[in-house]
Design a protein around this motif. Structure first.
Motif, PDB file in Angstrom:
ATOM      1  N   MET A  33      42.408  50.404  26.087  1.00  0.00           N
ATOM      2  CA  MET A  33      43.144  51.549  25.736  1.00  0.00           C
ATOM      3  C   MET A  33      44.315  52.003  26.576  1.00  0.00           C
ATOM      4  O   MET A  33      45.448  52.241  26.145  1.00  0.00           O
ATOM      5  N   ARG A  34      44.093  51.652  27.889  1.00  0.00           N
ATOM      6  CA  ARG A  34      45.282  52.024  28.746  1.00  0.00           C
ATOM      7  C   ARG A  34      46.052  50.817  29.430  1.00  0.00           C
ATOM      8  O   ARG A  34      47.083  51.391  29.862  1.00  0.00           O
ATOM      9  N   HIS A  35      45.689  49.667  29.163  1.00  0.00           N
ATOM     10  CA  HIS A  35      46.223  48.585  29.775  1.00  0.00           C
ATOM     11  C   HIS A  35      46.558  47.400  28.685  1.00  0.00           C
ATOM     12  O   HIS A  35      45.735  47.389  27.701  1.00  0.00           O
ATOM     13  N   PRO A  36      47.270  46.289  28.962  1.00  0.00           N
ATOM     14  CA  PRO A  36      47.139  45.326  28.339  1.00  0.00           C
ATOM     15  C   PRO A  36      45.924  44.559  27.937  1.00  0.00           C
ATOM     16  O   PRO A  36      45.152  44.237  28.968  1.00  0.00           O
ATOM     17  N   ARG A  37      45.645  44.510  26.741  1.00  0.00           N
ATOM     18  CA  ARG A  37      44.231  43.885  26.423  1.00  0.00           C
ATOM     19  C   ARG A  37      43.853  42.523  27.085  1.00  0.00           C
ATOM     20  O   ARG A  37      42.676  42.335  27.437  1.00  0.00           O
ATOM     21  N   ARG A  38      44.984  41.759  27.285  1.00  0.00           N
ATOM     22  CA  ARG A  38      44.690  40.289  27.670  1.00  0.00           C
ATOM     23  C   ARG A  38      44.535  40.432  28.981  1.00  0.00           C
ATOM     24  O   ARG A  38      43.480  39.618  29.658  1.00  0.00           O
ATOM     25  N   LEU A  39      44.868  41.170  29.902  1.00  0.00           N
ATOM     26  CA  LEU A  39      44.499  41.380  31.193  1.00  0.00           C
ATOM     27  C   LEU A  39      43.212  41.784  31.442  1.00  0.00           C
ATOM     28  O   LEU A  39      42.252  41.377  32.170  1.00  0.00           O
ATOM     29  N   VAL A  40      42.907  42.861  30.721  1.00  0.00           N
ATOM     30  CA  VAL A  40      41.581  43.677  30.654  1.00  0.00           C
ATOM     31  C   VAL A  40      40.411  42.723  30.317  1.00  0.00           C
ATOM     32  O   VAL A  40      39.419  42.340  30.960  1.00  0.00           O
ATOM     33  N   LEU A  41      40.659  41.779  29.252  1.00  0.00           N
ATOM     34  CA  LEU A  41      39.817  40.890  28.893  1.00  0.00           C
ATOM     35  C   LEU A  41      39.628  39.839  29.719  1.00  0.00           C
ATOM     36  O   LEU A  41      38.363  39.393  29.988  1.00  0.00           O
ATOM     37  N   SER A  42      40.487  39.469  30.361  1.00  0.00           N
ATOM     38  CA  SER A  42      40.494  38.131  31.291  1.00  0.00           C
ATOM     39  C   SER A  42      39.607  38.545  32.533  1.00  0.00           C
ATOM     40  O   SER A  42      38.842  37.964  32.936  1.00  0.00           O
ATOM     41  N   GLY A  43      39.885  39.858  33.031  1.00  0.00           N
ATOM     42  CA  GLY A  43      39.391  40.485  34.070  1.00  0.00           C
ATOM     43  C   GLY A  43      37.757  40.559  34.053  1.00  0.00           C
ATOM     44  O   GLY A  43      37.005  40.197  34.901  1.00  0.00           O
ATOM     45  N   CYS A  44      37.498  41.237  32.931  1.00  0.00           N
ATOM     46  CA  CYS A  44      35.953  41.438  32.508  1.00  0.00           C
ATOM     47  C   CYS A  44      35.154  40.392  32.377  1.00  0.00           C
ATOM     48  O   CYS A  44      34.297  40.196  32.885  1.00  0.00           O
ATOM     49  N   LEU A  45      35.827  39.418  31.423  1.00  0.00           N
ATOM     50  CA  LEU A  45      35.142  38.337  30.988  1.00  0.00           C
ATOM     51  C   LEU A  45      35.032  37.277  32.334  1.00  0.00           C
ATOM     52  O   LEU A  45      34.078  36.570  32.474  1.00  0.00           O
ATOM     53  N   GLY A  46      36.176  37.296  33.277  1.00  0.00           N
ATOM     54  CA  GLY A  46      35.940  36.428  34.436  1.00  0.00           C
ATOM     55  C   GLY A  46      34.763  36.947  35.177  1.00  0.00           C
ATOM     56  O   GLY A  46      34.077  35.969  35.794  1.00  0.00           O
ATOM     57  N   ALA A  47      34.841  38.250  35.535  1.00  0.00           N
ATOM     58  CA  ALA A  47      33.664  38.778  36.182  1.00  0.00           C
ATOM     59  C   ALA A  47      32.462  38.399  35.794  1.00  0.00           C
ATOM     60  O   ALA A  47      31.464  38.146  36.539  1.00  0.00           O
ATOM     61  N   LEU A  48      32.195  38.526  34.357  1.00  0.00           N
ATOM     62  CA  LEU A  48      30.999  38.378  33.983  1.00  0.00           C
ATOM     63  C   LEU A  48      30.468  36.917  33.766  1.00  0.00           C
ATOM     64  O   LEU A  48      29.375  36.425  34.146  1.00  0.00           O
ATOM     65  N   ILE A  49      31.314  36.097  33.795  1.00  0.00           N
ATOM     66  CA  ILE A  49      30.964  34.741  33.876  1.00  0.00           C
ATOM     67  C   ILE A  49      30.738  34.187  35.196  1.00  0.00           C
ATOM     68  O   ILE A  49      29.754  33.403  35.556  1.00  0.00           O
ATOM     69  N   VAL A  50      31.285  34.820  36.299  1.00  0.00           N
ATOM     70  CA  VAL A  50      31.044  34.644  37.716  1.00  0.00           C
ATOM     71  C   VAL A  50      29.597  34.800  37.865  1.00  0.00           C
ATOM     72  O   VAL A  50      28.862  34.312  38.458  1.00  0.00           O
ATOM     73  N   MET A  51      29.372  36.201  37.493  1.00  0.00           N
ATOM     74  CA  MET A  51      28.115  36.722  37.687  1.00  0.00           C
ATOM     75  C   MET A  51      26.997  35.974  36.907  1.00  0.00           C
ATOM     76  O   MET A  51      25.961  35.979  37.387  1.00  0.00           O
TER      77      MET A  51
END
Length: 225
Positions: A33-51
């Motif tokens: 809601m506060r930042h560009p969705r593409r960057l948020v989705l990439s950051g969150c999903l990237g962390a979850l994939i690594v984890m």
């Protein structure tokens, strides 16, 4: 092939029920809601994939450090333990609104007084950045770090390790990544309105029942040498 399908199915179901209504789910919704969705989705999903990959690697290596019989029994105990934990959370929980507010307060505290200025600065510079530099932006790194450290030691990570020790690692990692992608995309696109409508009690209850079923199945199954 059946073991891959079984590992995939278990991992997908466990991940979806563990991540919906989780703190990282709420964090992704609020950040979007506060930042560009593409960057948020990439950051969150990237962390979850690594984890997910790290967790599966640990679970895959476990039978080489302990006997398969021991890892099987430990996994069975973990499933029952997580099932009872989830059921306890379902019956004693105060609902998703409190956790949503708690996560939002934590993000506000971390952002501090520079939250709005950082957002405006990012919007003004976004068009001038290259594709790669956008994914090294503070927003991407913030989403990645919040999600990664939020998941570290979480119930879903430990369950993934246990599942990978007892099931086909390839099926577990594919199911886990797809489950993470579905939940994170829903959080980012749905935003706070979707997060506030989720019944944390029902999700915890469903997850608890699923873990108990996995535990019973693991208890009744034979250990392959």
């Amino acid at each position: 092939m059946s073991t891959v399908v079984q590992g995939f199915t278990k991992s997908l179901a466990m991940t979806v029920l563990s991540e919906i209504g989780d703190k990282t789910f709420f964090a992704a919704a609020i950040l979007a809601m506060r930042h560009p969705r593409r960057l948020v989705l990439s950051g969150c999903l990237g962390a979850l994939i690594v984890m997910t990959i790290l967790s599966v690697l640990v679970g895959w290596a476990a039978p080489n450090l302990l006997s398969r019989t021991w890892t099987h029994h430990i996994t069975t105990v973990l499933f029952f333990g997580f099932g009872l934990w989830s059921l306890w959370d379902a019956f004693k929980g105060d609902g998703g609104d409190d956790e949503l507010a708690e996560v939002e307060a934590e993000l506000d505290a971390k952002a501090g007084s520079t939250k709005q200025s950082s957002k405006d600065d990012d919007e003004s510079k976004k068009q001038n950045r290259s594709f790669i530099l956008q994914f090294l932006s503070p927003i991407f790194l913030k989403a990645f770090s919040i999600t990664f450290f939020g998941e570290w030691g979480d119930k879903s990570q430990l369950a993934t390790i246990g599942l990978a020790a007892d099931e086909n690692p390839l099926g577990v990692v594919i199911g886990g990544i797809i489950g993470q992608a579905l939940c994170t995309t829903a959080a980012v696109l749905g935003g706070k309105s979707l997060a506030s409508q989720i019944s944390e009690k029902i999700v915890a209850l469903s997850g608890g029942v699923l873990f108990i079923v996995f535990g019973i199945q693991s208890f009744l199954s034979t250990v392959e040498p």
